[in-house]
Structures are given as C-alpha cells and as structure tokens.
Write an enzyme that holds these catalytic residues in place. Structure first.
Site, mmCIF file in Angstrom:
data_model
loop_
_atom_site.group_PDB
_atom_site.id
_atom_site.type_symbol
_atom_site.label_atom_id
_atom_site.label_comp_id
_atom_site.label_asym_id
_atom_site.label_seq_id
_atom_site.Cartn_x
_atom_site.Cartn_y
_atom_site.Cartn_z
ATOM 1 N N GLU A 136 0.840 -1.212 0.000
ATOM 2 C CA GLU A 136 0.000 0.000 0.000
ATOM 3 C C GLU A 136 0.871 1.258 0.000
ATOM 4 O O GLU A 136 0.635 2.200 0.760
ATOM 5 C CB GLU A 136 -0.945 -0.018 1.206
ATOM 6 N N GLU A 212 -6.905 -7.392 -1.218
ATOM 7 C CA GLU A 212 -7.441 -7.520 0.127
ATOM 8 C C GLU A 212 -8.937 -7.229 0.079
ATOM 9 O O GLU A 212 -9.350 -6.071 0.043
ATOM 10 C CB GLU A 212 -6.754 -6.556 1.104
#
Length: 297
Positions: A136, A212
């Site tokens: 991320e 995710e």
C-alpha cells in the site's frame, strides 16, 4: 485467502491450510515479517515458527498455490509494519524511500530470503505465483525510484513470476503506488464491482484483482470489536466471482500476535494499540474454528 505463518503456531499450519482449501479457495496468501527474521542486525532466523519455506511447502502439498508479500514494510497491524526496530537507531535513516542506509538493510534482508523465493516460485516447480512490492505504498509515499529498486532486486535475484502492487481503490493512491509493468491490485470492502472501476479507469489491460477483500477488521484496545456482517461478505464474494474477477480474503484466518508484536494506529492524534488477538472477525476464528462466514463463503 490470507493467513500469516507468524500468527499461527507451526503445529497448526497444516490444519489451517487444509481448512482454507476445504472452503473452496485455491491460493494461500501471506506476508513475511522482516522483524521476526532479522531481530538483530545481520542475525537471521528461518527456523521453527519463522520457517516460511516450510509453510509454503505445506500449502503446495495440500494442492494450493501461494501469493507472498515479503515487504519490506507490510503494515498488517504488526509492530512497525514488520520493519526491525534496530533500523530506528541508524543515523540519518529514513524509512520506506530511496535512503541509502535503509536500502542497504533492505537489500540484505531480500538477499537472505531470495534463495527460498527463487526455489519456491511457480516457474521453478514451486507454489508461488506472484510476489508483492512493498505494501500500500501509494497511501504513504510516491518515491517510484524506491519501488523500482525493489523490482530490480527481485529480477536480479532470478524471480520470474509476476510482481504486483496493492493500494486503496483511489485514483491518486493507485498512481502513486504503482510502477509501469508491475501488476496493480486494490484493497477494500463492499461493492467490489464499483470499487474496481477505479482500477479499470487507469489500466484497461489488466485482470481485476482485489488483493485484500476485507471480511473483518482489526481490534483496538478500548474499542468495540468491528463486525462485518456475514451476508455482506458473502455478497462481496458473489459479486467478485460472478464478474470473473479475482480476490484474496483478508483475513481468512487471523490467528494471534505473539509477544509484543501487535502494532498500533494513529487516529486524530490518538495512539490506539492493537490487541494480542488478530481474530479480526475472520471466516476461520482465532482458535481455527469455522464461523458462519466460512460456510457462507
């Protein structure tokens, strides 16, 4: 489905892996915890509960493919996102960027895990089908030279399976955290088809992958446990599959944070510690028992 070897006692690795496969999933995903493997600078540990290679081999024995996310930073509500605490004592060090002292430490860590990754990649007969760069990163920074350094490190190390990035489903964040030629994926919960349109607007030639798909949330001290409704998780899974996309359930089984490895978040200048449990309302409970969400999936 996401299950981290470092949050599961090795005696239970196979049990949890079998239950993942029995739920209908075909791939295991795991982070690597750098601070577990190099607790003191230059001293590496890949034995016992830190033997990630054995964990991946068990997954292959049970008929699963594997996606790995070695970091160096992993977030994951884990202490310092997996970065070893000894980094903080280095003069002039800056984390997660093209900082020479930081990159020197990162390179040593990657050199230590590279032989196992090379041996266990799918193109060498192993289970690993993809490897993530950082984690991320678009939510944190925009140092593309740092990401390129990680990419080149894997390529020079003989990695031939696809490399990927993962970020929030936000145009600015996805741009900051991606690299040309590296497969982009997105992280979120609820309404996958709508959220994945953000990825499609930026890239019209890649498969759509929810790296995710959040089916639960982490637990903080002093806060009520967040619960993701079983019906909502089932609807997310159905929507992904019916539209021919790909997903990784985060977490499929959370397990526990050993020792003092639970991390913390900062919200509105308030320090919020995580619990020792990493149950995260996952389909497979902390104790390894199937939940209603497991059966809905």
């Amino acid at each position: 489905g996401a299950m981290h070897y470092f949050r599961i006692h090795p005696d239970y690795w196979r049990d949890r892996i079998v239950k993942l496969r029995q739920c209908g999933l075909n791939t295991l995903e795991t982070y690597f915890a750098w601070n577990l493997h190099e607790p003191r600078e230059g001293e590496f540990n890949f034995s016992g509960g830190a033997d990630f290679a054995r964990y991946l081999e068990i997954a292959q024995e049970e008929g699963l493919k594997v996606i790995v996310r070695p970091g160096p930073y992993i977030c994951s509500e884990w202490d310092l996102g997996g970065l070893p605490a000894w980094l903080l004592a280095k003069p002039g060090l800056r984390l997660r960027c093209s900082n020479p002292p930081y990159l020197e430490a990162v390179d040593r860590y990657l050199d230590a895990i590279m032989p196992a990754l090379r041996r266990l990649q799918h193109t060498a007969g192993g289970p690993i089908i993809a490897i993530q760069l950082e984690n991320e990163y678009g939510c944190h920074g925009s140092d593309s030279a740092y990401l390129r350094h990680l990419q080149e490190k894997y390529l020079e190390g003989g990695i031939t399976v696809p490399l990927f990035t993962s970020d929030a489903a936000d145009t600015t964040i996805l741009r900051r955290g991606s690299l040309p030629g590296v497969f982009p994926t997105a992280n979120f919960r609820n309404h996958p088809e709508r959220q994945l349109k953000t990825v499609r607007e930026l890239w019209d030639d890649v498969p759509l992958f929810v790296m995710e798909l959040w089916c639960g949330g982490p637990h903080h001290w002093g806060r009520l446990y967040p619960e993701h409704a079983t019906e909502a998780v089932a609807e997310d899974v159905r929507e992904v599959l019916e539209n021919g996309h790909h997903m990784n359930l985060y977490m499929f089984h959370g397990g526990s944070n050993p020792g003092f490895m639970n991390g913390a978040n900062l919200a509105q200048d308030e320090y919020i510690g995580m619990l020792s449990t990493y149950d995260v309302d996952a389909p497979l409970s902390e104790e390894g028992d199937p939940t209603p969400t497991y059966f809905a999936i």
